[in-house]
Design a protein around this motif. Structure first.
Motif, PDB file in Angstrom:
ATOM      1  N   LYS A  91      14.893  40.722  46.064  1.00 28.01           N
ATOM      2  CA  LYS A  91      15.990  41.297  45.272  1.00 28.01           C
ATOM      3  C   LYS A  91      16.566  42.436  46.109  1.00 28.01           C
ATOM      4  O   LYS A  91      15.897  43.441  46.347  1.00 28.01           O
ATOM      5  CB  LYS A  91      15.491  41.813  43.921  1.00 28.01           C
ATOM      6  CG  LYS A  91      16.624  42.354  43.037  1.00 28.01           C
ATOM      7  CD  LYS A  91      16.106  42.736  41.649  1.00 28.01           C
ATOM      8  CE  LYS A  91      17.250  43.198  40.756  1.00 28.01           C
ATOM      9  NZ  LYS A  91      16.769  43.568  39.388  1.00 28.01           N
ATOM     10  N   LEU A 150      27.038  38.201  49.939  1.00 30.96           N
ATOM     11  CA  LEU A 150      27.289  37.243  48.862  1.00 30.96           C
ATOM     12  C   LEU A 150      27.619  35.870  49.437  1.00 30.96           C
ATOM     13  O   LEU A 150      27.180  34.838  48.915  1.00 30.96           O
ATOM     14  CB  LEU A 150      28.431  37.733  47.974  1.00 30.96           C
ATOM     15  CG  LEU A 150      28.103  38.916  47.046  1.00 30.96           C
ATOM     16  CD1 LEU A 150      29.370  39.440  46.385  1.00 30.96           C
ATOM     17  CD2 LEU A 150      27.081  38.511  45.983  1.00 30.96           C
ATOM     18  N   GLN A 156      24.422  34.444  50.744  1.00 31.54           N
ATOM     19  CA  GLN A 156      23.553  34.060  49.624  1.00 31.54           C
ATOM     20  C   GLN A 156      23.886  32.657  49.123  1.00 31.54           C
ATOM     21  O   GLN A 156      22.981  31.878  48.777  1.00 31.54           O
ATOM     22  CB  GLN A 156      23.718  35.074  48.488  1.00 31.54           C
ATOM     23  CG  GLN A 156      22.832  34.819  47.279  1.00 31.54           C
ATOM     24  CD  GLN A 156      23.223  35.683  46.090  1.00 31.54           C
ATOM     25  OE1 GLN A 156      24.406  35.911  45.832  1.00 31.54           O
ATOM     26  NE2 GLN A 156      22.233  36.176  45.362  1.00 31.54           N
ATOM     27  N   ARG A 157      25.170  32.313  49.113  1.00 31.11           N
ATOM     28  CA  ARG A 157      25.587  31.001  48.614  1.00 31.11           C
ATOM     29  C   ARG A 157      25.152  29.863  49.536  1.00 31.11           C
ATOM     30  O   ARG A 157      25.011  28.722  49.095  1.00 31.11           O
ATOM     31  CB  ARG A 157      27.111  30.979  48.441  1.00 31.11           C
ATOM     32  CG  ARG A 157      27.623  31.843  47.306  1.00 31.11           C
ATOM     33  CD  ARG A 157      29.087  31.596  47.038  1.00 31.11           C
ATOM     34  NE  ARG A 157      29.943  32.114  48.095  1.00 31.11           N
ATOM     35  CZ  ARG A 157      30.467  33.331  48.105  1.00 31.11           C
ATOM     36  NH1 ARG A 157      30.197  34.189  47.105  1.00 31.11           N
ATOM     37  NH2 ARG A 157      31.243  33.726  49.100  1.00 31.11           N
ATOM     38  N   ASP A 177      16.232  31.591  48.556  1.00 32.95           N
ATOM     39  CA  ASP A 177      16.809  32.186  47.349  1.00 32.95           C
ATOM     40  C   ASP A 177      16.535  33.685  47.340  1.00 32.95           C
ATOM     41  O   ASP A 177      15.388  34.119  47.518  1.00 32.95           O
ATOM     42  CB  ASP A 177      16.193  31.549  46.097  1.00 32.95           C
ATOM     43  CG  ASP A 177      16.591  30.093  45.931  1.00 32.95           C
ATOM     44  OD1 ASP A 177      17.753  29.763  46.234  1.00 32.95           O
ATOM     45  OD2 ASP A 177      15.734  29.285  45.502  1.00 32.95           O
ATOM     46  N   PHE A 178      17.573  34.458  47.131  1.00 32.79           N
ATOM     47  CA  PHE A 178      17.427  35.902  46.945  1.00 32.79           C
ATOM     48  C   PHE A 178      18.542  36.379  46.025  1.00 32.79           C
ATOM     49  O   PHE A 178      19.594  35.740  45.921  1.00 32.79           O
ATOM     50  CB  PHE A 178      17.443  36.651  48.278  1.00 32.79           C
ATOM     51  CG  PHE A 178      18.749  36.594  49.031  1.00 32.79           C
ATOM     52  CD1 PHE A 178      19.701  37.604  48.897  1.00 32.79           C
ATOM     53  CD2 PHE A 178      19.025  35.539  49.899  1.00 32.79           C
ATOM     54  CE1 PHE A 178      20.899  37.551  49.606  1.00 32.79           C
ATOM     55  CE2 PHE A 178      20.214  35.476  50.602  1.00 32.79           C
ATOM     56  CZ  PHE A 178      21.157  36.489  50.459  1.00 32.79           C
ATOM     57  N   SER A 179      18.311  37.477  45.341  1.00 41.61           N
ATOM     58  CA  SER A 179      19.302  38.012  44.409  1.00 41.61           C
ATOM     59  C   SER A 179      19.867  39.323  44.946  1.00 41.61           C
ATOM     60  O   SER A 179      19.285  39.966  45.826  1.00 41.61           O
ATOM     61  CB  SER A 179      18.686  38.223  43.020  1.00 41.61           C
ATOM     62  OG  SER A 179      17.603  39.137  43.091  1.00 41.61           O
ATOM     63  N   ILE A 180      21.024  39.684  44.418  1.00 41.28           N
ATOM     64  CA  ILE A 180      21.728  40.886  44.865  1.00 41.28           C
ATOM     65  C   ILE A 180      22.064  41.753  43.665  1.00 41.28           C
ATOM     66  O   ILE A 180      22.539  41.259  42.629  1.00 41.28           O
ATOM     67  CB  ILE A 180      23.021  40.515  45.622  1.00 41.28           C
ATOM     68  CG1 ILE A 180      22.684  39.922  46.988  1.00 41.28           C
ATOM     69  CG2 ILE A 180      23.941  41.729  45.779  1.00 41.28           C
ATOM     70  CD1 ILE A 180      23.886  39.421  47.765  1.00 41.28           C
ATOM     71  N   LEU A 181      21.804  43.040  43.786  1.00 40.32           N
ATOM     72  CA  LEU A 181      22.234  44.034  42.801  1.00 40.32           C
ATOM     73  C   LEU A 181      23.065  45.084  43.528  1.00 40.32           C
ATOM     74  O   LEU A 181      22.563  45.758  44.428  1.00 40.32           O
ATOM     75  CB  LEU A 181      21.027  44.705  42.121  1.00 40.32           C
ATOM     76  CG  LEU A 181      21.372  45.834  41.139  1.00 40.32           C
ATOM     77  CD1 LEU A 181      22.058  45.281  39.896  1.00 40.32           C
ATOM     78  CD2 LEU A 181      20.114  46.630  40.756  1.00 40.32           C
ATOM     79  N   VAL A 203      29.464  40.107  40.312  1.00 43.95           N
ATOM     80  CA  VAL A 203      28.155  40.442  40.864  1.00 43.95           C
ATOM     81  C   VAL A 203      27.452  41.434  39.931  1.00 43.95           C
ATOM     82  O   VAL A 203      28.092  42.336  39.374  1.00 43.95           O
ATOM     83  CB  VAL A 203      28.302  41.041  42.288  1.00 43.95           C
ATOM     84  CG1 VAL A 203      29.045  42.359  42.265  1.00 43.95           C
ATOM     85  CG2 VAL A 203      26.941  41.223  42.947  1.00 43.95           C
ATOM     86  N   PRO A 204      26.133  41.275  39.704  1.00 44.64           N
ATOM     87  CA  PRO A 204      25.401  42.275  38.901  1.00 44.64           C
ATOM     88  C   PRO A 204      25.475  43.642  39.581  1.00 44.64           C
ATOM     89  O   PRO A 204      25.378  43.741  40.810  1.00 44.64           O
ATOM     90  CB  PRO A 204      23.964  41.746  38.898  1.00 44.64           C
ATOM     91  CG  PRO A 204      24.082  40.289  39.234  1.00 44.64           C
ATOM     92  CD  PRO A 204      25.262  40.169  40.144  1.00 44.64           C
ATOM     93  N   CYS A 253      13.755  46.205  43.045  1.00 44.72           N
ATOM     94  CA  CYS A 253      14.374  45.722  44.281  1.00 44.72           C
ATOM     95  C   CYS A 253      13.363  45.785  45.430  1.00 44.72           C
ATOM     96  O   CYS A 253      12.661  46.782  45.596  1.00 44.72           O
ATOM     97  CB  CYS A 253      15.609  46.551  44.621  1.00 44.72           C
ATOM     98  SG  CYS A 253      16.944  46.387  43.409  1.00 44.72           S
TER      99      CYS A 253
END
Length: 309
Positions: free
Chosen positions: A47, A66, A69-70, A75-79, A104-105, A148
């Motif tokens: 994260k 971003l 990421q696509r 797999d990873f997330s973004i804040l 985006v969060p 994170c």
């Protein structure tokens, strides 16, 4: 009678700008992707807290991450996180509006570090050091609260080089900004995905993407900062000697401790003749053989992009 000036072909200009923008976008994605892979910046399940200031660098970093990421094989997330430091006149609606628009969060932290810096430091003193320490502590706390695993900062190649020269000229150290490090409290991994990216490319990218830039007014009245002096020196070098900055950055990636003078990095006291030929040995009486930049030049040189890609 003078012939009428032909009207510009705006459609052709738009196509050219789009082509050049796409080519720049592809190069920056390659450079960020190379940095992420070379330094293992982002791993499966991470994260990533992307720190946004509202400047061109952090906007570009978020945009490119971003995109990666696509298409990434992991797999990873973004804040996205912004620290609203309560500077007078700060347009607090700009970043939330932009982040909602791109979906985006995000989290906005409101903390009046501006008043703290202004109350603690005397008039005329530079604010960057205290301001950065306060920001760092707040961002570490938020990263822990949000779970994170990585903290992404928007420092680019020129920032890394400028820090190297600042430490050498003013601090007596061969030290720069590493692309990846553990935070000073030992709890976080900090990454700099733009480590291979030139600032002038980020300027062009921000203009093409039309990011809603927010200037930092807190330090805008400090024209004699040592960092600004070094940045001006580097821009002058880049103008007069194209390729010099690329060569200097390659040097940061190609250190030879045995040919410096740090006794903690190399055992000079225990060094003795071995009778065995060593290609890395001393060449005191030889002319220095300076090879041109090769391996890293691919990261900075414009890459051809087929039309339609």
């Amino acid at each position: 009678m003078n012939a009428a000036t032909p009207a510009p072909d705006t459609e052709a200009l738009d196509r050219k700008q789009q082509y050049e923008g796409n080519k720049l976008n592809k190069r920056l994605r390659h450079q960020v992707g190379d940095a992420v892979v070379d330094f293992n910046m982002i791993e499966q399940g991470d994260k990533v807290m992307v720190c946004l200031s509202g400047g061109k660098d952090s906007y570009a970093m978020l945009d490119i991450l971003l995109s990666l990421q696509r298409n990434a094989p992991i797999d990873f997330s973004i804040l996205a996180v912004n620290l609203d430091q309560k500077q007078p006149g700060f347009p607090e609606e700009v970043l939330p509006t932009y982040l909602k628009q791109i979906g985006v969060p995000f989290r906005i932290i409101e903390q009046d570090t501006y008043s703290i810096v202004k109350s603690v430091l005397e008039e005329g003193k530079t604010t960057c050091s205290l301001c950065s320490r306060l920001r760092r502590g707040i961002l570490y706390r938020v990263a822990k609260e949000e779970g994170c695993t990585k903290i992404a900062l928007g420092h680019h190649r020129d920032d890394i080089l400028a820090t190297f020269f600042l430490n050498m000229f003013y601090g007596g150290k061969l030290k720069a900004m590493p692309p990846k490090l553990v935070s000073d409290n030992g709890e976080h991994v900090v990454i700099r995905p733009l480590a291979y990216v030139r600032e002038k490319d980020l300027i062009r990218y921000a203009a093409w993407k039309q990011f809603p830039i927010i200037p930092c007014n807190l330090c805008g009245s400090q024209p004699n900062l040592q960092r600004q002096v070094v940045a001006d020196m580097m821009r002058d070098w880049d103008k007069k000697h194209p390729g010099r900055l690329e060569t200097m950055f390659k040097a940061l990636c190609n250190v030879v401790p045995s040919h410096l003078a740090d006794r903690t990095l190399f055992d000079f006291a225990g060094l003795h003749a071995t009778g065995v030929e060593d290609a890395e040995g001393d060449h005191l009486f030889d002319e220095e053989d300076i090879e041109p930049v090769s391996e890293l030049s691919r990261l900075f040189a414009p890459q051809p992009l087929p039309l339609g890609e």
